[in-house]
Design an enzyme around this catalytic site. Sequence first.
Site, short mmCIF file in Angstrom:
data_model
loop_
_atom_site.label_atom_id
_atom_site.label_comp_id
_atom_site.label_asym_id
_atom_site.label_seq_id
_atom_site.Cartn_x
_atom_site.Cartn_y
_atom_site.Cartn_z
N CYS A 82 0.84 -1.20 0.00
CA CYS A 82 0.00 0.00 0.00
C CYS A 82 0.88 1.26 0.00
O CYS A 82 1.63 1.48 -0.95
CB CYS A 82 -0.99 -0.03 1.17
SG CYS A 82 -2.33 1.18 0.98
N HIS A 186 -3.86 -4.48 -0.03
CA HIS A 186 -3.47 -5.04 1.26
C HIS A 186 -3.61 -6.57 1.21
O HIS A 186 -4.71 -7.09 1.40
CB HIS A 186 -4.38 -4.50 2.38
CG HIS A 186 -4.11 -3.08 2.74
ND1 HIS A 186 -3.15 -2.73 3.66
CD2 HIS A 186 -4.67 -1.93 2.31
CE1 HIS A 186 -3.13 -1.41 3.80
NE2 HIS A 186 -4.04 -0.90 2.98
N GLU A 188 -2.73 -8.65 3.43
CA GLU A 188 -3.10 -9.14 4.76
C GLU A 188 -4.59 -8.99 5.03
O GLU A 188 -5.11 -9.60 5.97
CB GLU A 188 -2.29 -8.41 5.84
CG GLU A 188 -2.71 -7.00 6.15
CD GLU A 188 -2.23 -5.94 5.18
OE1 GLU A 188 -2.38 -4.74 5.46
OE2 GLU A 188 -1.69 -6.31 4.10
#
Length: 204
Positions: A82, A186, A188
């Site tokens: 990001c 992202h 995650e």
Amino acid sequence: MTAVVIVNSGVCNLDSIRRAVEECGGHPLVTDDPRVVEGADRVILPGVGSFAAAMQALNATGLAAGLRNLLARREIPFLGICLGMQLMATRSHEFGLTEGLDLIPGEIVPLRSTQAGERIPHMGWNETYPQPEATLWRQLPAGTDFYFVHSYHYECAGGDVLATCPSYGGFTAAVQRGHMMGVQFHPEKSQKAGFQLLRNFLAL
């Protein structure tokens, strides 16, 4: 278990990326100490928020110079996430002009809506289309969705574009130059696809 240093730039909640790395089989070490980063065999630079604030923090701690030197001397796998990807650029036009790490030449510029329904910031799931040789996308087909949150995007030479997203007129979803990689989304927060991408990075 694969060891990976997660750089604490002071502008990111690191718990989610740390937990994701652990779940993907990595052994994460979070640090803001350039001496620890210097000894890394694999590095992740996450980030959210302001480009200028992140660069100020990286410069103040010596991490900016440390990362440049490390990545110039050693071809270790590096992943920006990001804002962390945007920090890899030469400079950003967010709230004025701020110099970046200049790892992959390019500029961070505002995202523009090109059709109805494209809101700024770009927030939510969107598809990605990688280059055929993209090892980060191993076992991930073209069109795989990831979770994005951003208002700016990375303009760079076509040869450094690893993946694109077709929305907002088309923008760079990932970059790569050799051992240095970055993703605008992202992983995650991108469930199974994001964890597969992190596993692919840890396997490099």
